[in-house]
Design an enzyme around this catalytic site. Structure first.
Site, short mmCIF file in Angstrom:
data_model
loop_
_atom_site.label_atom_id
_atom_site.label_comp_id
_atom_site.label_asym_id
_atom_site.label_seq_id
_atom_site.Cartn_x
_atom_site.Cartn_y
_atom_site.Cartn_z
N CYS A 34 0.83 -1.21 0.00
CA CYS A 34 0.00 0.00 0.00
C CYS A 34 0.86 1.25 0.00
O CYS A 34 2.05 1.21 0.32
CB CYS A 34 -0.89 0.05 1.25
SG CYS A 34 -1.94 -1.40 1.51
N ASP A 444 22.78 35.69 -13.20
CA ASP A 444 21.58 36.21 -13.84
C ASP A 444 21.25 37.59 -13.27
O ASP A 444 21.08 37.76 -12.06
CB ASP A 444 20.42 35.24 -13.60
CG ASP A 444 19.17 35.63 -14.34
OD1 ASP A 444 18.91 35.06 -15.39
OD2 ASP A 444 18.45 36.53 -13.85
#
Length: 498
Positions: A34, A444
């Site tokens: 499960c 950046d």
């Protein structure tokens, strides 16, 4: 597994859905495995064992629980967090490489022998590549059984089985029932307003994720960069055309609070597994947002952003070659300028869809087409055009191998060997194509503006030093910094991503 057995049992006892997909629980007394959040009564500790994958549980003789459907959960974030051989193999197996190229093809892509690959996967994941692929085929088959009206023989071959007999035996072994019973059960559970898709090749799915998820932010990121004819975003729905291994396809994605509603129209249903894998990577659906937010919110400068936008995602891509071209065209220009260049390329060299669907009319051009004819279409600085053409030529002749099973450090180094590609572009491609979670694009300009707006160091060295505490989730921190830059109305000529 990401957790030890004692912590895993505590997660099972509390039915903690955050661990769904990270491991499965197998119960010796019932022979069933499960997901951790299964609503059934918690078994005694002495009667359970844990496996890192469903394939490992199946190989040990356990069958899937028909109540909690442990194969229909978000994937493990481990495959993105780790960059070793096992995790890279899992990405490729999820993309259907074993079905298309066999274990030899998988081993060849990873650069190892079949024997070594099988040994590593068995030691790490409890199952070899064939067993892992079998579990993948079983899940794809169950999806087709429950969501389409396709004949079982068509489903068997679409899911990658070599015969109908093998298909029937696998479904019986994995789910302890027959395909006809699975379909009948799905029809009983289905609401009257959600019928089985009658058309061959049209499939509707519910793709789960670990909440919270900043779906609005992910769609806005994609919308700002959408290529007309190839992609479209409207009213909270993202659509795009994509070339898959066996043919063209279109996909529509609509996020909800608990899942992403996905509608696929496939020329060949054998592409189902690859399509789902790429959609999940595009929206970063297998991320562990609580783990990410916990680390980032520990930094006082990021805490307000994390609180305002929980569950931020790092969008990936559905086409690695396309992402490289877009990244190269986006170097040193704004998002709008990059989009203009990419749109012109798609209109001139893209392949028309066999059947247009709404706003979707075109497939992004292949690397071969761009290498051969891109010089007639692309404008801008000569060096940038030369870089795009050289990269596409390398993709076309195979000297550059770009796929989700690459090692990130090796790929970054290989990309930088091509003329005109620097570290920023190489890192950005690794982040978007491989889903690398710990990339900081410190050079950046927009990201540094966002850092400055938050009171963080805005110089490259200072930002890198401060970001050490954000490991291993610096890619997600970068998304927050870009968001901060946008809120601070950064300069229009800032260096942005493609």
């Amino acid at each position: 597994m990401l957790v030890d057995s004692e912590r895993a049992y505590r997660a099972v006892a509390s039915r903690d859905a955050r661990f769904d997909g990270c491991f499965v629980l197998a119960v010796r007394t019932t022979g069933i495995y499960c997901r951790p959040s299964c609503p059934a009564m918690t078994p005694k500790r002495r009667n359970v064992e844990f496996f890192p994958t469903t394939a490992a549980a199946q190989s040990s003789g356990y069958r899937a629980c028909r109540r909690c459907l442990p194969d229909a959960v978000p994937g493990s974030p481990e495959w993105d967090l780790r960059a070793d051989l096992a995790s890279r193999a899992m990405r490729l197996i999820g993309d259907g490489v074993v079905e298309r190229e066999g274990v030899p093809g998988l081993a060849r892509r990873l650069g190892y022998s079949e024997r070594h690959l099988s040994r590593v996967l068995t030691a790490e994941l409890g199952a070899g590549p064939l067993a892992l692929a079998r579990a993948h085929r079983a899940h794809a088959a169950r999806t087709l059984i429950e969501t389409t009206a396709l004949p079982f023989a068509d489903i068997a071959f679409a899911a990658g089985f070599s015969s109908v007999r093998q298909f029937n035996e696998t479904i019986q072994a994995v789910f302890a029932t027959s395909p006809s019973v699975l379909r009948a059960g799905a029809q009983k559970r289905r609401r009257s307003d959600a019928p089985v898709e009658p058309r061959t090749g049209t499939i509707t799915l519910r793709l789960p994720f670990r909440p919270p998820m900043d779906a609005e932010g992910a769609l806005a990121f994609l919308a700002a960069r959408a290529i007309p004819g190839v992609e479209h975003v409207e009213a909270g729905v993202y659509s795009r055309a994509i070339a898959l291994p066996h043919g063209a396809a279109t996909v529509q994605l609509e996020p909800t609070p608990t899942h992403v509603h996905c509608r696929l129209r496939l020329v060949d249903v054998r592409d189902l597994g690859a399509a789902v894998s790429r959609v999940r990577r595009l929206l970063d659906l297998d991320a562990d947002p609580l783990a990410v937010d916990e680390v980032l919110s520990a930094d006082a400068s990021l805490r307000s952003l994390v609180t305002a936008t929980p569950g931020i995602r790092v969008p990936g891509t559905m086409d690695a070659h396309e992402m490289l071209v877009r990244a190269l065209l986006g170097q040193q220009v704004s998002v709008a300028s990059a989009r203009t260049s990419v749109t012109a390329l798609a209109r001139a060299l893209g392949t028309p869809l066999p059947a247009a669907e709404g706003q979707l009319t075109t497939l992004f051009p292949t690397a071969e087409a761009i290498a051969a004819h891109g010089a007639d279409v692309l404008t801008g600085p000569g060096k940038r055009v030369e870089t795009v053409l050289a990269a596409c030529a390398a993709l076309a002749d195979g000297s550059l191998d770009l796929h989700i099973g690459r090692d990130d450090e090796e790929l970054v180094a290989e990309l930088q060997e091509l003329p005109g590609i620097g570290r920023w572009t190489a890192d950005y491609v690794a982040m978007r194509v491989l889903g690398t979670p710990d990339v900081l694009l410190a050079t950046d300009t927009a990201m540094r503006k966002g850092a400055g707006a938050l009171g963080l160091p805005s110089d490259v060295d200072g930002l890198r030093t401060r970001a050490r505490s954000w490991r291993p989730w610096r890619s997600y921190a970068g998304m927050h910094l870009w968001r901060a830059a946008a809120l601070a109305a950064s300069a229009p000529n800032s260096r942005r991503t493609a």
